[in-house]
Design an enzyme around this catalytic site. Structure first.
Site, short mmCIF file in Angstrom:
data_model
loop_
_atom_site.label_atom_id
_atom_site.label_comp_id
_atom_site.label_asym_id
_atom_site.label_seq_id
_atom_site.Cartn_x
_atom_site.Cartn_y
_atom_site.Cartn_z
N ASN A 1 46.65 55.67 -7.65
CA ASN A 1 46.65 57.24 -7.66
C ASN A 1 47.69 57.76 -7.04
OD1 ASN A 1 45.44 59.95 -7.56
ND2 ASN A 1 44.98 59.69 -5.35
N HIS B 1 48.95 60.72 -5.06
CA HIS B 1 48.59 62.03 -4.09
C HIS B 1 49.68 62.42 -3.28
CE1 HIS B 1 45.78 63.72 -1.25
NE2 HIS B 1 46.59 63.57 -0.19
N ARG C 1 25.99 61.95 -12.05
CA ARG C 1 27.31 61.43 -11.86
C ARG C 1 27.47 60.00 -12.14
NH1 ARG C 1 31.35 65.03 -9.86
NH2 ARG C 1 33.12 63.69 -9.13
N ILE D 1 36.02 62.87 -7.78
CA ILE D 1 35.97 61.49 -6.55
C ILE D 1 35.20 60.74 -7.40
CG2 ILE D 1 34.68 60.90 -4.56
CD1 ILE D 1 35.91 63.11 -3.21
N ASP E 1 41.34 58.62 -0.96
CA ASP E 1 42.87 58.85 -0.49
C ASP E 1 43.26 57.80 1.02
OD1 ASP E 1 43.15 60.68 -2.32
OD2 ASP E 1 42.76 62.29 -1.09
N SER F 1 51.85 66.85 -15.77
CA SER F 1 53.28 66.79 -15.48
C SER F 1 53.55 65.27 -14.90
CB SER F 1 53.99 67.66 -14.41
OG SER F 1 53.40 67.16 -13.36
N ASN F 2 52.64 64.44 -14.17
CA ASN F 2 52.86 63.07 -14.25
C ASN F 2 52.83 62.24 -15.08
OD1 ASN F 2 53.60 62.62 -11.20
ND2 ASN F 2 51.60 64.16 -10.95
N MET G 1 40.95 64.94 -10.77
CA MET G 1 40.40 65.73 -9.50
C MET G 1 38.99 65.47 -9.19
SD MET G 1 43.10 67.32 -8.67
CE MET G 1 42.55 68.37 -7.49
N SER H 1 52.48 60.14 -2.15
CA SER H 1 52.24 58.59 -1.89
C SER H 1 51.32 58.21 -3.00
CB SER H 1 51.08 58.52 -0.66
OG SER H 1 51.72 58.97 0.22
N GLU I 1 56.98 62.97 -7.09
CA GLU I 1 55.83 62.24 -7.65
C GLU I 1 56.42 61.66 -8.96
OE1 GLU I 1 52.23 64.45 -7.98
OE2 GLU I 1 52.65 65.55 -6.15
N1 NHR Z 1 38.02 58.40 -5.87
C1 NHR Z 1 37.96 57.25 -5.03
N2 NHR Z 1 36.66 56.65 -4.84
N3 NHR Z 1 39.07 57.00 -4.22
C2 NHR Z 1 40.13 57.73 -4.11
O1 NHR Z 1 41.22 57.28 -3.43
C3 NHR Z 1 40.20 58.68 -5.12
C4 NHR Z 1 39.06 58.94 -5.92
C5 NHR Z 1 39.23 60.21 -6.94
C6 NHR Z 1 40.31 60.87 -6.89
C7 NHR Z 1 42.56 61.53 -6.15
C8 NHR Z 1 42.53 62.44 -4.87
C9 NHR Z 1 43.83 62.97 -4.61
O2 NHR Z 1 44.84 62.51 -4.85
C10 NHR Z 1 41.40 60.65 -6.20
C11 NHR Z 1 41.28 59.59 -5.15
C12 NHR Z 1 39.83 64.92 -5.99
C13 NHR Z 1 39.15 65.20 -4.86
C14 NHR Z 1 38.13 66.28 -4.48
O3 NHR Z 1 37.82 66.65 -3.56
C15 NHR Z 1 39.65 64.54 -3.71
C16 NHR Z 1 40.80 63.71 -3.77
C17 NHR Z 1 41.18 63.26 -4.94
C18 NHR Z 1 41.03 64.17 -5.95
N4 NHR Z 1 37.45 66.49 -5.85
C19 NHR Z 1 36.06 67.36 -5.68
C20 NHR Z 1 35.07 66.55 -6.08
O4 NHR Z 1 33.86 66.86 -5.64
C21 NHR Z 1 36.15 68.25 -7.06
C22 NHR Z 1 37.32 69.26 -6.87
C23 NHR Z 1 37.58 69.98 -8.40
O5 NHR Z 1 36.93 69.54 -9.30
O6 NHR Z 1 38.53 70.97 -7.94
O7 NHR Z 1 34.95 65.38 -6.89
O8 NHR Z 1 43.88 64.11 -3.53
C1 GAR Z 2 49.95 66.53 -8.63
O1 GAR Z 2 50.61 67.15 -7.46
C2 GAR Z 2 49.13 65.25 -8.08
O2 GAR Z 2 49.66 64.58 -6.87
C3 GAR Z 2 47.94 66.19 -7.40
O3 GAR Z 2 47.71 67.35 -8.47
C4 GAR Z 2 49.01 67.63 -9.19
C5 GAR Z 2 48.63 67.29 -10.64
O4 GAR Z 2 49.70 67.59 -11.30
N1 GAR Z 2 46.76 65.25 -7.36
C6 GAR Z 2 45.68 65.82 -6.62
O5 GAR Z 2 45.81 66.76 -5.77
C7 GAR Z 2 44.40 65.06 -6.73
N2 GAR Z 2 43.69 65.60 -6.03
P1 GAR Z 2 49.83 67.17 -12.78
O6 GAR Z 2 48.63 67.19 -13.75
O7 GAR Z 2 51.01 68.23 -13.44
O8 GAR Z 2 50.43 65.54 -12.86
#
Ligand code: NHR
Ligand code: GAR
Length: 231
Positions: free
Chosen positions: A110, A112, A68, A95, A148, A16-17, A93, A139, A177
Site C-alpha cells: 500500500n 500511504h 463485507r 479496509i 497502516d 494518479s499512483n 479506500m 510510505s 508517492e
Molecule cells: N486493510 C488492511 N487490513 N490493512 C491495511 O494496512 C490497509 C487496508 C486497507 C486499505 C490503505 C489505507 C491508507 O493508506 C489500506 C491499508 C482506508 C481507510 C479507511 O478508514 C483506512 C486506511 C486506508 C484506507 N476506510 C474507511 C472504511 O471504513 C472508508 C473510507 C471511505 O470509504 O472513504 O473502510 O490510508
Molecule cells: C494518495 O495520496 C494515496 O496515498 C492516498 O490517497 C491518494 C490517492 O491518490 N491513499 C489513502 O489515503 C488511502 N487511505 P491517487 O488515487 O491519485 O493515486
C-alpha cells in the site's frame, strides 16, 4: 535476472499512483505486466486511466454485496483470476479483513500519505499540519491486518512549509508517492523485496528508513505533540 511481474492494482478514485506505474512501465524501467485495475467504485478516474492505457479495468462494488465478507471473497476471486504475484493498493479506500490480507500475505503493498507510524488512517495532511510536524511524507508498506501498521518498505520525507495548506502539502507528498511506489514495485519484481516474520527485507536485510527528527513541533505554541498512532 528480472522477469516481468504480473500485478493487479486496486484503486478507489483518481488513480494518479496507478498512472505513475503505467508511465514507468511505458518508459521501460518497470518490468511489470498490469493484468488488471480493479476499482471499488464505478466511474472513477482510475478506471479511465486504465482504459486509456489499454488495460483491463473492472469494478467490484461493495454495495453489490450483502456482507463485507462476501465482497472480499468476490474481490479475491476476481484478483486471483488474473494470476498476480503482487497486488498494489494505490489509493484504495476500503479496509480489508484478515482473511483477505492473510491470503495475500507478503504480496500486498500500500502507498500511504504519511511518514508511518505517524498519521495512520485518513486525512493525514490536515492532521500533520495541525500537529505542527516539520516533516510529513509518504510510505510504502506491506499490508497486514493492522491497518497502516504493516512493515514499512520505503519512505520519503517532505518538509512542511509555514504557508502550507493541506492541498499544497498533499501535492508535494503525491510527487514523492509517484516516485517511491514504482521503486518498491521494481524491487519486488527484481526479487529483492520480501516480508518475513513481520519485517520488510530488501536484499535480505531489514528495510531501513531513517526519517528526519520529527519530535520537535514546528509550532510548539499549538500545544500538541505529533500524533503517533491512529486518530
Ligand atoms: N486493510 C488492511 N487490513 N490493512 C491495511 O494496512 C490497509 C487496508 C486497507 C486499505 C490503505 C489505507 C491508507 O493508506 C489500506 C491499508 C482506508 C481507510 C479507511 O478508514 C483506512 C486506511 C486506508 C484506507 N476506510 C474507511 C472504511 O471504513 C472508508 C473510507 C471511505 O470509504 O472513504 O473502510 O490510508
Ligand atoms: C494518495 O495520496 C494515496 O496515498 C492516498 O490517497 C491518494 C490517492 O491518490 N491513499 C489513502 O489515503 C488511502 N487511505 P491517487 O488515487 O491519485 O493515486
Amino acid at each position: 535476472m528480472t522477469v516481468t511481474l504480473p500485478v493487479v492494482v486496486l484503486v478507489s478514485g483518481r488513480g494518479s499512483n496507478l498512472q505513475a506505474i503505467i508511465d514507468h512501465c511505458r518508459r521501460g524501467d518497470l518490468p511489470v505486466d498490469i493484468r488488471a485495475v480493479i476499482s471499488s467504485r464505478l466511474g472513477t478516474e482510475g478506471l479511465e486511466r486504465a482504459s486509456r492505457a489499454g488495460l483491463t479495468g473492472v469494478v467490484v462494488d461493495p454495495g453489490a454485496f450483502s456482507t463485507r465478507a462476501g465482497f472480499e471473497q468476490a474481490l479475491m476471486q476476481r484478483i486471483d483470476s488474473y494470476g498476480p504475484e503482487l497486488v498494489v493498493l494505490a489509493g484504495f479506500m476500503l479496509i480489508l479483513g484478515s482473511d483477505f490480507v492473510r491470503h495475500y500475505s507478503g504480496r500486498l503493498i500500500n502507498i500511504h500519505p504519511s511518514l508511518l507510524p505517524q498519521f495512520r488512517g485518513l486525512h493525514t495532511h490536515e492532521r500533520a499540519l495541525k500537529a505542527g510536524v516539520r516533516y510529513h511524507g509518504a510510505s510504502v508498506h506491506f499490508v497486514t491486518a493492522d491497518v497502516d501498521g504493516g512493515p514499512v518498505i520505503v519512505q520519503a520525507p517532505v518538509a512542511v512549509r509555514p504557508d502550507d495548506s493541506p492541498q499544497t502539502l498533499a501535492a508535494r507528498v503525491l510527487e514523492e508517492e509517484h516516485r517511491i511506489l514504482p521503486e518498491a514495485i521494481r524491487w519486488f519484481a527484481q526479487g529483492r523485496l520480501s516480508m518475513a516474520d513481520g519485517v520488510a527485507l530488501l536484499d535480505g536485510r531489514p528495510c531501513e528508513n531513517p526519517v528526519p527528527e520529527n519530535t520537535q513541533s514546528r509550532n510548539p505554541a499549538a500545544g500538541r505533540s505529533p500524533e503517533d498512532t491512529t486518530p
